[in-house]
Design an enzyme around this catalytic site. Structure first.
Site, PDB file in Angstrom:
ATOM      1  N   LYS A 200       0.803  -1.048  -0.268  1.00  0.00           N
ATOM      2  CA  LYS A 200      -0.258  -0.065   0.326  1.00  0.00           C
ATOM      3  C   LYS A 200       1.041   1.587   0.172  1.00  0.00           C
ATOM      4  CE  LYS A 200      -3.735   2.181   2.622  1.00  0.00           C
ATOM      5  NZ  LYS A 200      -4.510   2.696   3.318  1.00  0.00           N
ATOM      6  N   ARG A 210     -10.593   9.962   1.360  1.00  0.00           N
ATOM      7  CA  ARG A 210     -10.484  10.626   2.407  1.00  0.00           C
ATOM      8  C   ARG A 210     -12.334  11.247   2.395  1.00  0.00           C
ATOM      9  NH1 ARG A 210      -3.887  11.174   2.476  1.00  0.00           N
ATOM     10  NH2 ARG A 210      -3.530   8.850   2.614  1.00  0.00           N
ATOM     11  N   LYS A 222       1.331  10.321   5.526  1.00  0.00           N
ATOM     12  CA  LYS A 222       1.326   8.728   6.042  1.00  0.00           C
ATOM     13  C   LYS A 222       2.846   7.810   5.425  1.00  0.00           C
ATOM     14  CE  LYS A 222      -3.593   8.187   6.597  1.00  0.00           C
ATOM     15  NZ  LYS A 222      -5.232   6.729   6.263  1.00  0.00           N
ATOM     16  N   GLU A 238       7.853  -6.854   1.717  1.00  0.00           N
ATOM     17  CA  GLU A 238       6.107  -6.689   2.599  1.00  0.00           C
ATOM     18  C   GLU A 238       5.822  -8.067   1.692  1.00  0.00           C
ATOM     19  OE1 GLU A 238       4.961  -4.941   4.736  1.00  0.00           O
ATOM     20  OE2 GLU A 238       6.454  -2.869   4.466  1.00  0.00           O
ATOM     21  N   LYS A 253      -2.734  -1.651  -3.862  1.00  0.00           N
ATOM     22  CA  LYS A 253      -3.013  -1.004  -3.704  1.00  0.00           C
ATOM     23  C   LYS A 253      -1.961   0.909  -3.616  1.00  0.00           C
ATOM     24  CE  LYS A 253      -5.921   2.042  -0.928  1.00  0.00           C
ATOM     25  NZ  LYS A 253      -6.154   2.234   0.469  1.00  0.00           N
ATOM     26  N   SER A 279     -10.187   5.275  -4.866  1.00  0.00           N
ATOM     27  CA  SER A 279     -10.948   6.633  -5.273  1.00  0.00           C
ATOM     28  C   SER A 279     -10.510   7.265  -6.688  1.00  0.00           C
ATOM     29  CB  SER A 279     -11.024   6.701  -4.170  1.00  0.00           C
ATOM     30  OG  SER A 279     -10.123   7.580  -3.335  1.00  0.00           O
ATOM     31  N   TYR A 318     -15.050   1.035  -7.855  1.00  0.00           N
ATOM     32  CA  TYR A 318     -15.761   1.776  -7.434  1.00  0.00           C
ATOM     33  C   TYR A 318     -17.155   1.559  -8.816  1.00  0.00           C
ATOM     34  CZ  TYR A 318     -13.172   3.570  -3.856  1.00  0.00           C
ATOM     35  OH  TYR A 318     -12.662   3.102  -2.175  1.00  0.00           O
TER      36      TYR A 318
END
Ligand code: PBG
Length: 330
Positions: A200, A210, A222, A238, A253, A279, A318
């Site tokens: 991510k 957000r 972040k 990871e 992502k 998004s 979406y």
């Protein structure tokens, strides 16, 4: 001249029948997970400005939406809660309230549609007044890793108790997959799967999400837990960790700007690979289509098949409902 052309790839592109016969990758509603946003209240369906066609649903209408999705062949949803400001605290304890909006919503989807797969989100940002995925040290601003793990484990367990099928840790704390696996197993949820947000990235493509949850970090960014967009070897690292900690799926992502990462993980690991078509990727297509600059439907289909071509088995998108509507018509 033409005698020398032994190979003529165009021969196999001559007709629609040939092209469809030889099409290497296909997207079907079976591959898709629809992310949905839930809010408190009744009869609420509030459109998200930066994501035309996406809504925050109150629980009653969320169930209606799930029924529609299921009848269109979308058998999996990923739920995200928009939590009222009064429930957000630095300790993010609403995250583990068994009677909270999120847990109630999981339960009511599973009651009305037992065969619908419900995937959850494990991260503190919807509940944390600091807007971070982990607990924040109030003196230093540091995002605390090991202190956060305990809460994430409790979150996963209350979600499993509410009936969740797939737990989705999106927080990027080190060691969370193993810690969550242990907690689920010891609470009797050995059969609840984990889809880890493995690679991510710290991405600007999350902006509209957000907005939807009003969950942007209050201070800082972040980057001390999400990955640097420049890195791919780190994604491998990871993935190796998630595999060893007991993940059932590996997710990349965002998706679109990271197709190489999807491809790398699918070639190097034998777990199912998921792509999150986030998004901002959705918003870009919708904005350009609304201006008449691109054909939104065709671009959507091209994007979704690119995830499959790169090696994704599962796509969170979406576009799920819209794609399924077009799929049935075809
Ligand atoms: C939060 C979370 C985010 C998304 C899914 N879970 C945002 C973030 O990390 O800031 C983004 C999804 C999207 O943009 O569609 N843990």
């Amino acid at each position: 001249m033409s005698d020398f052309l032994l190979e003529r790839p165009r021969r196999l592109r001559r007709s629609a029948a040939l092209r469809s016969m030889l099409s290497e990758n296909h997207v079907s509603p079976n591959d898709l997970i629809a992310p949905l946003f839930v809010i408190d209240g009744k009869q609420q369906k509030v459109e998200i400005k930066s994501m035309p066609g996406q809504f925050r649903f109150s629980q009653d209408l969320l169930i209606e939406e799930c029924k529609q999705l299921f009848s269109l062949g979308i058998k999996s949803v990923a739920l995200f809660p928009a939590i009222e400001a009064k429930f957000k605290t630095p300790q993010a304890l609403e995250a583990i309230n068994p009677e909270g909006l999120y847990q109630q919503s999981i339960r009511s989807i599973k009651e009305s549609l037992p065969d619908m797969l419900v995937m959850t989100d494990v991260a503190l940002d919807p509940y944390n007044s600091d807007g971070h995925d982990g607990l924040v040290d109030s003196n230093t601003g540091e995002i605390l890793n090991d202190e956060t793990l305990e809460l994430l484990c409790q979150m996963a367990v209350v979600q499993a108790q509410a009936g969740a099928d797939i737990i989705g840790p999106s927080d990027m704390m080190d060691g969370r997959v193993g810690a969550i696996r242990d907690s689920l197993d010891s609470e009797g949820f050995a059969n609840t799967a984990i889809m880890s947000y493995t690679a991510k990235y710290a991405s600007a493509f999350y902006g509209p999400f957000r907005d939807a949850l009003d969950s942007a970090p209050k201070a800082g960014d972040k980057k001390t837990y999400q990955m640097d967009p420049a890195n791919i070897r780190e994604a491998h690292r990871e993935a190796r960790l998630d595999l060893s900690e007991g993940a059932d799926f590996l997710m990349v992502k965002p998706g679109l700007a990271y197709l190489d990462v999807i491809s790398h993980l699918s070639q190097n690991f034998d777990l199912p690979i998921a792509a999150y078509n986030v998004s901002g990727e959705y918003a870009m297509v919708k904005a350009a289509a609304a201006n008449g600059w691109i054909d939104g439907q065709k671009v959507m289909e091209e994007i979704l098949v690119s995830f499959k071509r790169a090696g994704a088995d599962v796509i969170l998108t979406y576009f799920a409902k819209e794609f399924a509507q077009g799929y049935i018509k075809r």
